[in-house]
Design an enzyme around this catalytic site. Structure first.
Site, mmCIF file in Angstrom:
data_model
loop_
_atom_site.group_PDB
_atom_site.id
_atom_site.type_symbol
_atom_site.label_atom_id
_atom_site.label_comp_id
_atom_site.label_asym_id
_atom_site.label_seq_id
_atom_site.Cartn_x
_atom_site.Cartn_y
_atom_site.Cartn_z
ATOM 1 N N CYS A 161 -6.277 -31.397 17.619
ATOM 2 C CA CYS A 161 -6.727 -30.482 18.242
ATOM 3 C C CYS A 161 -6.756 -29.053 17.817
ATOM 4 O O CYS A 161 -5.488 -28.571 17.832
ATOM 5 C CB CYS A 161 -6.496 -30.426 19.979
ATOM 6 S SG CYS A 161 -7.426 -29.339 20.898
ATOM 7 N N HIS A 177 -9.767 -35.562 25.109
ATOM 8 C CA HIS A 177 -8.965 -34.350 25.036
ATOM 9 C C HIS A 177 -9.485 -32.789 25.112
ATOM 10 O O HIS A 177 -9.315 -31.940 25.853
ATOM 11 C CB HIS A 177 -8.059 -34.568 24.094
ATOM 12 C CG HIS A 177 -6.866 -33.243 24.122
ATOM 13 N ND1 HIS A 177 -5.908 -32.858 24.749
ATOM 14 C CD2 HIS A 177 -7.180 -32.057 22.943
ATOM 15 C CE1 HIS A 177 -5.590 -31.745 24.597
ATOM 16 N NE2 HIS A 177 -6.113 -31.420 23.554
ATOM 17 N N CYS A 269 9.494 -20.355 6.343
ATOM 18 C CA CYS A 269 8.614 -21.513 5.893
ATOM 19 C C CYS A 269 7.222 -20.530 6.034
ATOM 20 O O CYS A 269 7.030 -19.740 6.977
ATOM 21 C CB CYS A 269 8.425 -22.635 6.668
ATOM 22 S SG CYS A 269 7.297 -23.728 6.247
ATOM 23 N N THR A 272 -0.400 -21.742 4.459
ATOM 24 C CA THR A 272 -2.034 -21.726 4.773
ATOM 25 C C THR A 272 -2.885 -22.961 4.659
ATOM 26 O O THR A 272 -2.752 -23.585 3.501
ATOM 27 C CB THR A 272 -2.547 -20.572 3.994
ATOM 28 O OG1 THR A 272 -1.927 -19.374 4.044
ATOM 29 C CG2 THR A 272 -3.854 -20.361 4.357
ATOM 30 N N ARG A 278 -7.406 -18.901 -0.399
ATOM 31 C CA ARG A 278 -8.033 -18.005 -1.310
ATOM 32 C C ARG A 278 -9.055 -17.011 -0.514
ATOM 33 O O ARG A 278 -10.102 -16.722 -0.891
ATOM 34 C CB ARG A 278 -9.139 -18.656 -2.083
ATOM 35 C CG ARG A 278 -8.350 -19.651 -3.139
ATOM 36 C CD ARG A 278 -9.428 -20.192 -4.281
ATOM 37 N NE ARG A 278 -8.729 -20.830 -5.354
ATOM 38 C CZ ARG A 278 -8.137 -20.645 -6.286
ATOM 39 N NH1 ARG A 278 -8.081 -19.372 -6.479
ATOM 40 N NH2 ARG A 278 -7.746 -21.469 -7.055
ATOM 41 N N GLY A 282 -2.609 -15.612 2.987
ATOM 42 C CA GLY A 282 -1.117 -15.836 2.526
ATOM 43 C C GLY A 282 -0.329 -14.589 2.154
ATOM 44 O O GLY A 282 0.584 -14.200 2.309
ATOM 45 N N GLU A 303 13.597 -17.752 1.959
ATOM 46 C CA GLU A 303 14.735 -18.749 1.721
ATOM 47 C C GLU A 303 13.925 -19.445 0.567
ATOM 48 O O GLU A 303 12.892 -19.581 0.526
ATOM 49 C CB GLU A 303 14.579 -19.612 2.895
ATOM 50 C CG GLU A 303 15.258 -19.259 4.217
ATOM 51 C CD GLU A 303 15.618 -20.319 5.319
ATOM 52 O OE1 GLU A 303 15.424 -21.452 4.949
ATOM 53 O OE2 GLU A 303 15.970 -19.788 6.238
ATOM 54 N N SER A 316 2.872 -12.933 -7.180
ATOM 55 C CA SER A 316 2.014 -11.980 -7.210
ATOM 56 C C SER A 316 2.403 -10.731 -6.284
ATOM 57 O O SER A 316 1.953 -9.424 -6.637
ATOM 58 C CB SER A 316 0.775 -12.711 -6.569
ATOM 59 O OG SER A 316 -0.509 -11.637 -6.352
ATOM 60 N N TYR A 361 16.612 -2.735 -22.738
ATOM 61 C CA TYR A 361 17.896 -2.244 -22.232
ATOM 62 C C TYR A 361 18.367 -1.070 -23.272
ATOM 63 O O TYR A 361 18.081 -1.445 -24.673
ATOM 64 C CB TYR A 361 19.047 -3.329 -22.348
ATOM 65 C CG TYR A 361 18.711 -4.296 -20.946
ATOM 66 C CD1 TYR A 361 18.041 -5.266 -21.318
ATOM 67 C CD2 TYR A 361 19.268 -3.917 -19.689
ATOM 68 C CE1 TYR A 361 18.050 -6.326 -20.247
ATOM 69 C CE2 TYR A 361 19.138 -4.649 -18.913
ATOM 70 C CZ TYR A 361 18.221 -5.908 -19.037
ATOM 71 O OH TYR A 361 18.303 -6.835 -18.172
ATOM 72 N N LYS A 392 -3.330 -7.095 -9.187
ATOM 73 C CA LYS A 392 -4.314 -6.222 -8.492
ATOM 74 C C LYS A 392 -3.429 -5.134 -7.552
ATOM 75 O O LYS A 392 -2.799 -5.721 -6.832
ATOM 76 C CB LYS A 392 -5.428 -6.790 -7.831
ATOM 77 C CG LYS A 392 -6.541 -7.781 -8.498
ATOM 78 C CD LYS A 392 -7.405 -8.382 -7.687
ATOM 79 C CE LYS A 392 -8.414 -9.161 -8.549
ATOM 80 N NZ LYS A 392 -9.198 -9.842 -7.919
#
Length: 405
Positions: A161, A177, A269, A272, A278, A282, A303, A316, A361, A392
């Site tokens: 559901c 349901h 955690c 998507t 897309r 996310g 994590e 990204s 460096y 971007k």
């Protein structure tokens, strides 16, 4: 003379008889002594009976057997043994009756467990769900998820559901349901709203069943996810889309976060749904996790290890955020200042710059170790990195719309 002797003898006999009569009261004391002995004997018997009753009561308390208390005499061992054996027989008969009654009763029907069972996550299990029916969408599952074993080894279609995330393997139950489900949005409170997009903050302790169903649904699309039962120590930020005539908020993605993290993890955690990828959801969730850490005054990090899609999303975001902070600068800046400005952890900053080939460096003079290492990054190098990795600039989240109490 003879008469005198006869009179004397008679008088002496009378005196003897009188003496005997005088001594009779003394002899009558013997029955009194007997009565005293009888009374003493009765009192001793009563004390023996009382002592016997006391010992019997003590034996009853020690053995915990119900034996009626006798009056006037001490019960024998035979009678007590008979009574105890009779009580034991009565108990055995009652137990047999209960067993016979339970054997005749039909077995109770097993209900579907509301919470998923614990499983060994170290073992790679084959995929046990083929297709997922989620609202109007039909999604193919990617990985194994510990749904109830009563559904079978391979579930052809799993019905979920989109309002409350309850699940079943029968279409009739799913349709029934949907007719009865009155929920139109996830539990919790809205902390972000932009057009049709909303983000709800859900506490795992207050809405345990919903969060468990959410984690179980997520396990179908994440391989390394291990959290799907103990959700009380986490908060869930559920992203929804408003659709339909009833203006129902349907879950499209989420991320979870520990309430207390000693390592300053801002995300545990993230997921998507494949049907909503897309769309920048996310990226919005990642920016929201860092915005929450910034308002808490800490430098956060997710994590690890991350999933493949999660790692691409974070790379990204890190690249876009760091280049947005470095591009307008014309003076020197340290790694620490860059971390506090962007909210990104030092390890993530260094790994991102290294991946973009922006680390050159300048070594300090020999013999002087107090001079820190310097990194030279030019605008030409940043433009080449943006073109090469298709970066971007800009933000997906609008911090002004974030409503936190």
């Amino acid at each position: 003379m003879r008469e005198r002797k006869a009179r004397q003898a008679a008088s002496t006999a009378r005196e003897a008889i009188s003496v005997i009569h005088v001594e009779q009261p003394v002899r009558t004391r013997k029955p009194n002594r007997g009565k005293r002995k009888i009374k003493a004997k009765e009192e001793s018997e009563k004390s023996d009976v009382a002592q016997g009753d006391f010992e019997l009561a003590r034996q009853e308390n020690s053995e915990k057997d119900i034996v009626p208390k006798t009056r006037g005499r001490k019960p024998s061992n035979q009678t007590t043994n008979k009574r105890v054996s009779k009580d034991v027989d009565d108990k055995n008969q009652s137990v047999k009756r209960k067993r016979s009654s339970t054997e005749n009763e039909p077995e109770p029907t097993r209900r579907r467990p509301l919470s998923p069972p614990l499983t060994d996550t170290s073992i790679e299990r084959p995929r046990n769900v083929d297709r997922v029916i989620y609202g109007r969408a039909e999604i193919g599952a990617w990985y194994y998820a510990p749904y109830p074993s009563e559904f079978g080894a391979l579930i052809d279609r799993l019905y979920i559901c989109e309002r409350c995330l309850q699940y079943t393997n029968l279409e009739k139950q799913y349709l029934a349901h949907r007719m009865q489900c009155q929920r139109r949005r996830p539990p919790g409170k809205v902390i972000y709203k932009e057009n049709k997009i909303k983000v709800y903050e859900v506490d795992g302790r207050d809405d345990k069943l919903y969060c468990q169903n959410l984690c179980l649904f997520t396990k179908l699309f994440l391989d390394h996810k291990t959290l799907y039962y103990d959700v009380e120590g986490f908060k869930f930020y559920v992203l929804t889309e408003t659709s339909g005539r009833l203006r129902t908020d349907i879950m499209a993605g989420y991320f979870s976060k520990e309430k207390i993290s000693y390592d300053n993890y801002n995300l545990a955690c993230i997921m998507t749904l494949p049907t909503h990828q897309r769309k920048g959801y996310g990226r919005l969730l990642i920016e929201l996790s860092y915005e929450l850490s910034r308002r808490e005054g800490v430098i956060g990090s997710p994590e690890k290890p991350l999933s493949n899609l999660g790692l691409l999303g974070y790379q990204s975001f890190w690249a876009s955020t760091l280049l947005s902070a470095l591009h307008p600068l014309k003076s020197n800046v340290t790694i620490e200042e860059l971390c506090w400005q962007t909210g990104i952890h030092e390890e993530d900053v260094i790994s991102t710059l290294k991946r973009l080939d922006l680390l050159d460096y300048w070594k300090p003079p020999s013999g002087d170790s107090e001079i820190p290492l310097e990194i030279c990054i030019t605008h030409q190098m940043m433009n080449q990195a943006m073109t090469k990795f298709n970066i971007k600039l800009g933000r997906r989240l609008n911090p002004a719309l974030l409503q936190l109490q």
